[in-house]
Write an enzyme that holds these catalytic residues in place. Sequence first.
Site, mmCIF file in Angstrom:
data_model
loop_
_atom_site.group_PDB
_atom_site.id
_atom_site.type_symbol
_atom_site.label_atom_id
_atom_site.label_comp_id
_atom_site.label_asym_id
_atom_site.label_seq_id
_atom_site.Cartn_x
_atom_site.Cartn_y
_atom_site.Cartn_z
ATOM 1 N N GLY A 63 0.858 -1.186 0.000
ATOM 2 C CA GLY A 63 0.000 0.000 0.000
ATOM 3 C C GLY A 63 0.881 1.219 0.000
ATOM 4 N N CYS A 90 5.630 -5.827 1.127
ATOM 5 C CA CYS A 90 5.898 -4.390 1.108
ATOM 6 C C CYS A 90 5.312 -3.714 2.352
ATOM 7 C CB CYS A 90 5.384 -3.784 -0.196
ATOM 8 S SG CYS A 90 6.007 -2.112 -0.451
ATOM 9 N N TYR A 91 4.231 -2.950 2.226
ATOM 10 C CA TYR A 91 3.627 -2.345 3.421
ATOM 11 C C TYR A 91 3.281 -3.427 4.438
ATOM 12 C CZ TYR A 91 0.603 0.427 6.425
ATOM 13 O OH TYR A 91 0.056 1.054 7.508
ATOM 14 N N ASP A 236 -19.183 -11.099 -20.621
ATOM 15 C CA ASP A 236 -19.721 -11.353 -19.280
ATOM 16 C C ASP A 236 -21.132 -11.942 -19.319
ATOM 17 O OD1 ASP A 236 -17.367 -10.210 -18.577
ATOM 18 O OD2 ASP A 236 -18.220 -8.302 -17.926
#
Length: 519
Positions: A63, A90-91, A236
């Site tokens: 983040g 990471c964060y 979709d």
Amino acid sequence: MTYGQASSGDVDRVLVVDFGAQYAQLIARRVREAHVFSEIVPRDIGAAEVADRAPIGIILSGGPASVYAEDAYRIDPAILDLGIPVLGICYGHQLLAATLGGEVAHSDGAEYGRADLTVTSPDAVLFHDLPEEQPVWMSHKDEVVAVPEGFTAVATTPGAAVAAMECPERGLYGVQFHPEVGHTPRGNEILRHFLHQVCEARPTWTHLNIIEHSIDAIRAQVGDEKIICGLSGGVDSSVAAAIVQRAVGDQLTCIFVDHGLMRADEGEQVEETFRRNFNVHLVHVKAEDRFLERLAGVTDPEEKRKAIGETFIRVFEEEARKLSDARFLVQGTLYPDVIESGSKDAAKIKSHHNVGGLPDDLAFDLVEPLRDLFKDEVRAVGEELGLPEEIVWRQPFPGPGLAVRVIGEVTKERLDILRAADSIILEEITRAGLYNEVWQSFGVLPAIKSVGVQGDFRTYAYPLILRAVTSDDAMTADWARLPYEVLERISSRVINEVEGINRVAYDISSKPPSTIEWE
Ligand code: XMP
């Protein structure tokens, strides 16, 4: 129906805690590519709710924030005591360190981009059997400077002394770099070590399993009631219809509102696929005249969309009322829509993709067979179900169709001119092997004419604007560097074969500041 709620014992689940939406989605997709079901959960999830979901592993995403900012995102520390393996990225890596008594500080050597990682511990679980040196992708200002008690630093980079740390006894792992991005070439293996070695995940998330689960869930929800699905020709709604058909067969009726704003032959293709190959009850509403009548004299882009949207709802409603015993309506909601509409920092979902706005007395319960799936999974399921490649791999196409590509008034004559040119573009882009390389490729018919000369005659006709863009998500886009030969072939064929066009121009604008469509 969602695996998120219907806890199913035979599918292993990993939770991805969202500290930054882009990061979390990419991690969740990588986990699924390893055939393990992943679910993105908000960062304020509590330990009790985590335990309820019974995941076999938890990944804390990266983040943009700093863990020691005053309003930094935290995690309920009790989650780390549940005995469920955790990988911080990471964060998430820094948060793990900060929460457990390690130390995080501003780094002198902020690292962005490629960094050379050295594995310093031969016993490192995450790097098992991987080379001692490998490139990784970094993006950090802060770094872990002291690991929490019980952890060992197992890898370094020039800008991060603790590029990875492990505490196998508690099943806790952290990496400063991003294993989920393509720029970390061995990243998938690192993630898979966590999934398979640490979490002992079984590869239960396969396309066949996805289909089987969806079918079970649809049957359980719908019982023997009747169900309606609006088909648009796009991937979709087509995959949703095909899977519902597989689940409840004759109980399904598809309504295809043909507004006359489709590309050439698309209506026929929907007929061929669904009525003839899939044996679906198909109501093909040929409503071209009605749409064109409503569009007569309308030139403002938003007015056009409104006119088409309203007419669409009205036509759909009329048909749906005829199927008075139907209780359910299929909606092709995908997982990113679900996450976005549920997340705190949510961007608004585009309403024009959905059949919203039906009157209250025409109330249906929704069936959303794709709500757990990412787009690439929807395509894979579509292929598995036997839908044709042209549908499964179709480029995005706006709901209001060619009306937003005919600038100014939309008339049958102008639509036919654009349709003819558009077919040539499609043919040539496909022939050059570029159809799946570009995000979208199409023609636009502006409301101007210019002078030309053909044979002995002076002409006064429309130009065609050719637009081809590359993009990952339509939020940003760049014009595609099409080879000159392809441009040349499209130009000469369009001018020679399409009456009403005497010039072709190539749109070389990026988004932003332009948009992909012209209206
Ligand atoms: P723009 O033109 O905003 O388009 O760069 C971004 C993406 O959205 C599609 N688009 C639409 N899709 N109804 C839709 O269903 C619409 O009114 C509409 N307008 C744009 C466009 O084709 C591109 O993929």
